[in-house]
Design a protein around this motif. Structure first.
Motif, short mmCIF file in Angstrom:
data_model
loop_
_atom_site.label_atom_id
_atom_site.label_comp_id
_atom_site.label_asym_id
_atom_site.label_seq_id
_atom_site.Cartn_x
_atom_site.Cartn_y
_atom_site.Cartn_z
N TRP A 85 0.87 -1.18 0.00
CA TRP A 85 0.00 0.00 0.00
C TRP A 85 0.90 1.22 0.00
CZ3 TRP A 85 -3.12 1.70 4.91
CH2 TRP A 85 -3.84 2.87 4.65
N LEU A 86 0.79 2.04 -1.05
CA LEU A 86 1.52 3.30 -1.13
C LEU A 86 0.56 4.45 -0.83
CD1 LEU A 86 3.62 2.95 -4.41
CD2 LEU A 86 4.33 2.45 -2.07
N ARG A 87 1.00 5.34 0.05
CA ARG A 87 0.28 6.59 0.31
C ARG A 87 1.16 7.67 -0.30
NH1 ARG A 87 -0.91 7.48 6.16
NH2 ARG A 87 -2.41 8.97 5.32
N VAL A 88 0.64 8.36 -1.32
CA VAL A 88 1.48 9.24 -2.12
C VAL A 88 0.93 10.66 -2.22
CG1 VAL A 88 2.27 7.29 -3.54
CG2 VAL A 88 0.35 8.71 -4.34
N GLU A 89 1.84 11.55 -2.57
CA GLU A 89 1.49 12.92 -2.93
C GLU A 89 1.82 13.02 -4.42
OE1 GLU A 89 4.07 16.59 -2.00
OE2 GLU A 89 2.61 16.42 -0.35
N VAL A 90 0.80 13.32 -5.23
CA VAL A 90 1.00 13.37 -6.67
C VAL A 90 1.43 14.77 -7.08
CG1 VAL A 90 -0.03 12.96 -8.93
CG2 VAL A 90 -0.77 11.60 -6.97
N GLN A 91 2.52 14.83 -7.82
CA GLN A 91 3.04 16.11 -8.32
C GLN A 91 2.24 16.56 -9.54
OE1 GLN A 91 5.81 17.57 -6.39
NE2 GLN A 91 4.66 16.04 -5.26
N GLY A 92 2.51 17.76 -10.02
CA GLY A 92 1.83 18.27 -11.21
C GLY A 92 0.39 18.62 -10.88
N ASN A 93 -0.53 18.18 -11.71
CA ASN A 93 -1.94 18.51 -11.51
C ASN A 93 -2.69 17.50 -10.65
OD1 ASN A 93 -2.33 16.36 -13.23
ND2 ASN A 93 -2.67 17.63 -15.03
N GLY A 94 -1.99 16.55 -10.09
CA GLY A 94 -2.60 15.61 -9.15
C GLY A 94 -3.25 14.39 -9.76
N ALA A 95 -3.14 14.20 -11.06
CA ALA A 95 -3.76 13.05 -11.71
C ALA A 95 -2.86 11.82 -11.60
CB ALA A 95 -4.05 13.35 -13.18
N SER A 96 -3.48 10.66 -11.55
CA SER A 96 -2.73 9.41 -11.50
C SER A 96 -3.12 8.46 -12.63
CB SER A 96 -2.95 8.70 -10.17
OG SER A 96 -2.26 9.37 -9.15
N CYS A 97 -4.12 8.81 -13.40
CA CYS A 97 -4.64 7.91 -14.44
C CYS A 97 -4.16 8.35 -15.82
CB CYS A 97 -6.16 7.90 -14.38
SG CYS A 97 -6.90 6.81 -15.61
N HIS A 98 -3.65 7.41 -16.61
CA HIS A 98 -3.17 7.74 -17.94
C HIS A 98 -4.28 8.17 -18.89
CE1 HIS A 98 -4.40 3.61 -18.90
NE2 HIS A 98 -4.44 4.01 -20.15
N VAL A 99 -5.54 7.93 -18.50
CA VAL A 99 -6.68 8.34 -19.31
C VAL A 99 -6.99 9.83 -19.10
CG1 VAL A 99 -9.15 7.88 -19.76
CG2 VAL A 99 -7.59 6.00 -19.29
N SER A 139 -16.30 13.69 -13.63
CA SER A 139 -16.89 14.24 -14.85
C SER A 139 -15.89 14.96 -15.75
CB SER A 139 -18.05 15.19 -14.51
OG SER A 139 -17.57 16.23 -13.67
N GLU A 140 -14.77 15.38 -15.18
CA GLU A 140 -13.80 16.12 -15.98
C GLU A 140 -12.42 15.49 -15.85
OE1 GLU A 140 -13.69 20.33 -15.32
OE2 GLU A 140 -15.86 20.42 -14.98
N LYS A 141 -11.73 15.47 -16.98
CA LYS A 141 -10.36 14.99 -16.97
C LYS A 141 -9.46 16.10 -16.43
CE LYS A 141 -10.73 11.52 -20.52
NZ LYS A 141 -10.05 10.86 -21.64
N VAL A 142 -8.42 15.70 -15.73
CA VAL A 142 -7.46 16.65 -15.16
C VAL A 142 -6.48 17.11 -16.24
CG1 VAL A 142 -5.67 16.91 -13.41
CG2 VAL A 142 -7.72 15.59 -12.90
N PHE A 143 -6.21 16.24 -17.21
CA PHE A 143 -5.33 16.60 -18.32
C PHE A 143 -5.75 15.84 -19.57
CE2 PHE A 143 -3.34 12.83 -16.55
CZ PHE A 143 -2.84 12.15 -17.66
#
Length: 160
Positions: A99-113, A141-145
């Protein structure tokens, strides 16, 4: 830096009750990983690590997975800039799941979609499954990128 090593699995007591890190990789050499947002607890993604990815994650304090579709290490964010900084790494009782607890850099997205989380759709259950003809519901409802802007026309890494 010293080489990261894992302990040999010697007994149930050692694996479940001692301080020894002795991960159990599946027959294919992989261990499943669940990744959540450090602050909110939101489930971001599920992936896998092989031994090398596990050690790299420890070494870098950044999430490194093993891509089953590409059959290679995958340093999350190396292409997109959406690096996952590991704030806490846990292993379950029998050391066969991470189990990883992470802080996502950039715009906060983790999904390649392009969504924040890979778990952006819900599955209806019970009677609702039949009432909705088993259709998934979008919870984001909205993509981050825009994936095409980030990855270009690279083929989708997901195998059908």
């Amino acid at each position: 830096m010293s080489e990261i090593t894992f302990k040999e699995r010697l007994s149930v007591e050692q694996v479940e009750e001692a301080n020894d890190l002795a991960p159990k990789f599946q027959e294919d050499g992989l261990i499943p990983v669940v990744t959540t947002d450090y602050t909110s607890g939101e489930l971001l993604m599920h992936g896998y690590m092989n031994e090398e990815a596990f050690k790299k994650t420890i070494e870098l304090s950044e999430a490194v997975y093993y891509s089953r579709s590409r059959k290679t290490l995958w340093h999350k964010g190396a292409t997109s800039g959406l690096t996952q900084i590991v704030k806490e790494m846990r292993i379950d009782d029998d050391q066969d799941c991470v189990w990883l607890r992470v802080e996502v850099q950039g715009n906060g997205a983790s999904c390649h979609v392009g969504y924040r989380s890979c778990f952006y759709r819900s599955v209806p259950t019970g009677d609702a499954f039949f009432e909705k003809n088993g259709e998934l519901a979008f919870e984001e409802s909205e993509k981050v990128f825009d994936p095409k802007e980030v990855y270009g026309d690279a083929p989708n890494p997901t195998k059908l």
